[in-house]
Scaffold this motif. Structure first.
Motif, PDB file in Angstrom:
ATOM      1  N   SER A   1      -1.508  -2.820  36.952  1.00 54.58           N
ATOM      2  CA  SER A   1      -2.339  -3.941  37.388  1.00 54.58           C
ATOM      3  C   SER A   1      -2.232  -4.141  38.897  1.00 54.58           C
ATOM      4  CB  SER A   1      -1.912  -5.216  36.654  1.00 54.58           C
ATOM      5  OG  SER A   1      -2.630  -6.334  37.115  1.00 54.58           O
ATOM      6  N   ALA A   2      -1.009  -4.072  39.432  1.00 58.39           N
ATOM      7  CA  ALA A   2      -0.819  -4.233  40.870  1.00 58.39           C
ATOM      8  C   ALA A   2      -1.485  -3.095  41.639  1.00 58.39           C
ATOM      9  CB  ALA A   2       0.671  -4.292  41.199  1.00 58.39           C
TER      10      ALA A   2
ATOM     11  N   LEU B   1      -7.299   6.953  34.565  1.00 55.30           N
ATOM     12  CA  LEU B   1      -6.607   5.782  34.037  1.00 55.30           C
ATOM     13  C   LEU B   1      -6.969   4.535  34.835  1.00 55.30           C
ATOM     14  CD1 LEU B   1      -4.630   4.931  31.830  1.00 55.30           C
ATOM     15  CD2 LEU B   1      -2.767   5.261  33.461  1.00 55.30           C
ATOM     16  N   LEU B   2      -7.091   4.670  36.138  1.00 51.06           N
ATOM     17  CA  LEU B   2      -7.488   3.532  36.956  1.00 51.06           C
ATOM     18  C   LEU B   2      -8.933   3.123  36.694  1.00 51.06           C
ATOM     19  CD1 LEU B   2      -5.682   4.476  40.264  1.00 51.06           C
ATOM     20  CD2 LEU B   2      -5.212   2.478  38.843  1.00 51.06           C
ATOM     21  N   ASP B   3      -9.796   4.089  36.413  1.00 50.14           N
ATOM     22  CA  ASP B   3     -11.179   3.761  36.043  1.00 50.14           C
ATOM     23  C   ASP B   3     -11.207   2.944  34.747  1.00 50.14           C
ATOM     24  OD1 ASP B   3     -12.232   5.043  38.237  1.00 50.14           O
ATOM     25  OD2 ASP B   3     -12.700   6.894  37.171  1.00 50.14           O
ATOM     26  N   LEU B   4     -10.376   3.334  33.784  1.00 46.15           N
ATOM     27  CA  LEU B   4     -10.307   2.592  32.522  1.00 46.15           C
ATOM     28  C   LEU B   4      -9.752   1.192  32.746  1.00 46.15           C
ATOM     29  CD1 LEU B   4      -8.916   5.426  30.203  1.00 46.15           C
ATOM     30  CD2 LEU B   4     -11.246   4.517  30.220  1.00 46.15           C
ATOM     31  N   ALA B   5      -8.732   1.090  33.609  1.00 48.09           N
ATOM     32  CA  ALA B   5      -8.164  -0.221  33.917  1.00 48.09           C
ATOM     33  C   ALA B   5      -9.206  -1.113  34.586  1.00 48.09           C
ATOM     34  CB  ALA B   5      -6.939  -0.058  34.822  1.00 48.09           C
ATOM     35  N   THR B   6     -10.011  -0.530  35.457  1.00 45.98           N
ATOM     36  CA  THR B   6     -11.073  -1.294  36.119  1.00 45.98           C
ATOM     37  C   THR B   6     -12.098  -1.796  35.107  1.00 45.98           C
ATOM     38  OG1 THR B   6     -10.816   0.005  38.155  1.00 45.98           O
ATOM     39  CG2 THR B   6     -12.885  -1.189  37.866  1.00 45.98           C
ATOM     40  N   ALA B   7     -12.472  -0.938  34.147  1.00 45.71           N
ATOM     41  CA  ALA B   7     -13.434  -1.337  33.117  1.00 45.71           C
ATOM     42  C   ALA B   7     -12.882  -2.479  32.269  1.00 45.71           C
ATOM     43  CB  ALA B   7     -13.788  -0.137  32.245  1.00 45.71           C
TER      44      ALA B   7
ATOM     45  N   THR C   1     -19.221  11.699  22.096  1.00 47.47           N
ATOM     46  CA  THR C   1     -19.515  10.645  23.063  1.00 47.47           C
ATOM     47  C   THR C   1     -19.381   9.302  22.367  1.00 47.47           C
ATOM     48  OG1 THR C   1     -21.030  12.071  24.308  1.00 47.47           O
ATOM     49  CG2 THR C   1     -21.248   9.696  24.613  1.00 47.47           C
ATOM     50  N   ARG C   2     -18.615   8.417  22.948  1.00 47.87           N
ATOM     51  CA  ARG C   2     -18.364   7.109  22.333  1.00 47.87           C
ATOM     52  C   ARG C   2     -18.741   6.018  23.337  1.00 47.87           C
ATOM     53  NH1 ARG C   2     -14.305   8.929  18.573  1.00 47.87           N
ATOM     54  NH2 ARG C   2     -14.183   6.855  17.641  1.00 47.87           N
ATOM     55  N   ARG C   3     -19.544   5.075  22.889  1.00 41.42           N
ATOM     56  CA  ARG C   3     -19.860   3.892  23.705  1.00 41.42           C
ATOM     57  C   ARG C   3     -18.939   2.770  23.260  1.00 41.42           C
ATOM     58  NH1 ARG C   3     -24.430   3.433  26.623  1.00 41.42           N
ATOM     59  NH2 ARG C   3     -24.737   1.248  26.053  1.00 41.42           N
ATOM     60  N   VAL C   4     -18.150   2.270  24.200  1.00 42.23           N
ATOM     61  CA  VAL C   4     -17.112   1.307  23.846  1.00 42.23           C
ATOM     62  C   VAL C   4     -17.111   0.135  24.822  1.00 42.23           C
ATOM     63  CG1 VAL C   4     -15.664   3.141  22.882  1.00 42.23           C
ATOM     64  CG2 VAL C   4     -15.310   2.406  25.257  1.00 42.23           C
ATOM     65  N   ASP C   5     -16.534  -0.961  24.347  1.00 43.40           N
ATOM     66  CA  ASP C   5     -16.251  -2.116  25.195  1.00 43.40           C
ATOM     67  C   ASP C   5     -14.741  -2.168  25.406  1.00 43.40           C
ATOM     68  OD1 ASP C   5     -18.887  -2.785  25.344  1.00 43.40           O
ATOM     69  OD2 ASP C   5     -18.813  -4.315  23.770  1.00 43.40           O
ATOM     70  N   PRO C   6     -14.248  -1.726  26.557  1.00 44.65           N
ATOM     71  CA  PRO C   6     -12.795  -1.656  26.782  1.00 44.65           C
ATOM     72  C   PRO C   6     -12.166  -3.043  26.820  1.00 44.65           C
ATOM     73  CG  PRO C   6     -14.014  -0.333  28.392  1.00 44.65           C
ATOM     74  CD  PRO C   6     -15.005  -1.217  27.702  1.00 44.65           C
ATOM     75  N   TYR C   7     -10.951  -3.134  26.279  1.00 43.15           N
ATOM     76  CA  TYR C   7     -10.251  -4.421  26.240  1.00 43.15           C
ATOM     77  C   TYR C   7      -8.893  -4.363  26.948  1.00 43.15           C
ATOM     78  CZ  TYR C   7      -8.013  -8.627  24.362  1.00 43.15           C
ATOM     79  OH  TYR C   7      -7.357  -9.827  24.244  1.00 43.15           O
ATOM     80  N   ARG C   8      -8.021  -3.437  26.526  1.00 43.59           N
ATOM     81  CA  ARG C   8      -6.694  -3.366  27.123  1.00 43.59           C
ATOM     82  C   ARG C   8      -6.197  -1.923  27.161  1.00 43.59           C
ATOM     83  NH1 ARG C   8      -7.707  -7.819  28.283  1.00 43.59           N
ATOM     84  NH2 ARG C   8      -6.469  -9.752  28.053  1.00 43.59           N
TER      85      ARG C   8
ATOM     86  N   ARG D   1       2.997   7.357  25.947  1.00 44.62           N
ATOM     87  CA  ARG D   1       1.588   7.600  26.229  1.00 44.62           C
ATOM     88  C   ARG D   1       0.871   6.291  26.537  1.00 44.62           C
ATOM     89  NH1 ARG D   1       1.851  11.022  21.392  1.00 44.62           N
ATOM     90  NH2 ARG D   1       1.749  13.227  21.995  1.00 44.62           N
ATOM     91  N   TRP D   2      -0.269   6.419  27.226  1.00 44.63           N
ATOM     92  CA  TRP D   2      -1.188   5.304  27.426  1.00 44.63           C
ATOM     93  C   TRP D   2      -2.278   5.370  26.356  1.00 44.63           C
ATOM     94  CZ3 TRP D   2      -0.820   1.249  30.713  1.00 44.63           C
ATOM     95  CH2 TRP D   2       0.072   1.357  31.792  1.00 44.63           C
ATOM     96  N   TYR D   3      -2.634   4.204  25.833  1.00 43.57           N
ATOM     97  CA  TYR D   3      -3.714   4.078  24.856  1.00 43.57           C
ATOM     98  C   TYR D   3      -4.724   3.051  25.358  1.00 43.57           C
ATOM     99  CZ  TYR D   3      -0.875   6.557  21.376  1.00 43.57           C
ATOM    100  OH  TYR D   3      -0.135   7.502  20.714  1.00 43.57           O
ATOM    101  N   LEU D   4      -5.992   3.292  25.037  1.00 39.10           N
ATOM    102  CA  LEU D   4      -7.053   2.334  25.325  1.00 39.10           C
ATOM    103  C   LEU D   4      -7.449   1.645  24.030  1.00 39.10           C
ATOM    104  CD1 LEU D   4      -9.342   1.120  27.148  1.00 39.10           C
ATOM    105  CD2 LEU D   4     -10.748   3.069  26.413  1.00 39.10           C
ATOM    106  N   LEU D   5      -7.416   0.327  24.031  1.00 32.26           N
ATOM    107  CA  LEU D   5      -7.942  -0.459  22.909  1.00 32.26           C
ATOM    108  C   LEU D   5      -9.342  -0.913  23.295  1.00 32.26           C
ATOM    109  CD1 LEU D   5      -7.727  -1.966  20.211  1.00 32.26           C
ATOM    110  CD2 LEU D   5      -6.643  -3.849  21.454  1.00 32.26           C
TER     111      LEU D   5
END
Length: 316
Positions: A103-104, A143-149, A169-176, A183-187
């Motif tokens: 985040s920082a 990873l930073l692009d995902l964090a920005t989303a 191809t997946r259309r998603v609404d990123p949350y966390r 590992r890093w995971y996208l919810l």
């Protein structure tokens, strides 16, 4: 004439460059009166900066601990060094606060001048880390692009490769973004499946922001969903045990990423655990060092008894 805000930033920058400044020296550097210096020092103190003063002819002003965390003034080399340090903490897991480091880093990258951001991008392209044999590399930029989303609440299109190697191809609404220590995971909310899903970030090939606002219906607990998903992933053998400890202690003994917990009264917990084979699960259960009952399957119970008898025989 320099405006007040710019002058305060200049004053703060000067105070950080050496141990102590006299009021006269500061006034000369800023081309203002000593009275204005004292007034600006008072303003900085109101903002939370711990500026201390010493009386006498050789006294002066110097930075000390503040009452809060105020904005920092960094030069280009310092900003780059901080960004590299945050990147290392976020991607290595050494700090124990990987989410905070990411985040920082995201906040810092948003305000970096283009020339410094470019240098950091060059470092991202040059640096790598030694992954575990079964782990894949993940691009820091991705990873930073995902964090920005996640931060902006922006709908995103993912190119994702699943465990079988199939790309979709997946259309998603990123949350966390969640880091498990490995590992890093996208919810995110999967718009095609109309349900919440977790995605391993090392399997995301590309992420493109669509510019549309994300809709997040009733978000689940991120850490719990990822932990449960990891614990319930396919295993050749699964065992259900009753551990004679309360649920909180059971979670410390068997992490949520290893087993799925169900309290059984106040003093016991039912746990479902997966493993590679019956003997491997038996070894793991023995390592817990707590009273337990194997509810099923029989093959794990027999492997556990065999190892227990061997331990008794070896210590007679």
């Amino acid at each position: 004439m320099v405006n007040t805000s710019a002058r305060l930033l200049r004053l703060l920058s000067l105070l950080s460059t050496r141990q102590s400044w006299t009021c006269a020296d500061l006034a000369a550097q800023l081309e203002i009166t000593e009275r204005t210096v004292r007034r600006d020092i008072a303003r900085l103190r109101e903002l939370g900066y711990g500026i201390e003063s010493e009386m006498g002819p050789w006294g002066g002003y110097h930075l000390g601990p503040g009452t809060s965390i105020p904005p920092l003034i960094l030069d280009e080399e310092e900003a780059l060094a901080v960004a590299v340090g945050l990147r290392t903490a976020a991607f290595s897991g050494v700090s124990g606060s990987d989410q905070a480091a990411l985040s920082a880093l995201l906040k810092l990258r948003q305000v970096l001048p283009a020339r410094i951001a470019g240098r950091l991008g060059e470092l991202d392209a040059a640096f790598t880390h030694t992954a575990r044999p079964d782990d894949s590399q993940i691009s820091p930029a991705l990873l930073l692009d995902l964090a920005t989303a996640c931060r902006r609440g922006e709908r995103t299109q993912l190119t994702y490769r699943d465990g079988a190697g199939t790309t979709s191809t997946r259309r998603v609404d990123p949350y966390r973004l969640i880091y498990t220590g490995r590992r890093w995971y996208l919810l995110a909310y999967d718009l095609t499946r109309q349900d919440w899903r977790t995605f391993r970030t090392d399997r995301i090939i590309d992420a493109t922001a669509t510019g549309q606002a994300a809709a997040l219906p009733d978000p689940p607990d991120p850490a719990q969903m990822v932990s449960t998903g990891i614990a319930l992933r396919p295993h050749p053998v699964r065992v259900t045990i009753r551990l004679a400890v309360p649920a909180d202690e059971a979670r410390r003994l068997v992490p949520p990423t290893v087993g799925v917990h169900h309290p059984d009264g106040d003093d016991a917990t039912i746990i479902d655990i997966g493993g590679p084979d019956a003997d491997g699960l038996a070894r793991y259960l023995l390592s817990l060092g707590r009273p337990l009952q194997i509810l099923h399957p029989e093959e794990v119970r027999q492997a556990f008894l065999t190892r227990t008898r061997q331990l008794l025989q070896d210590n007679q």
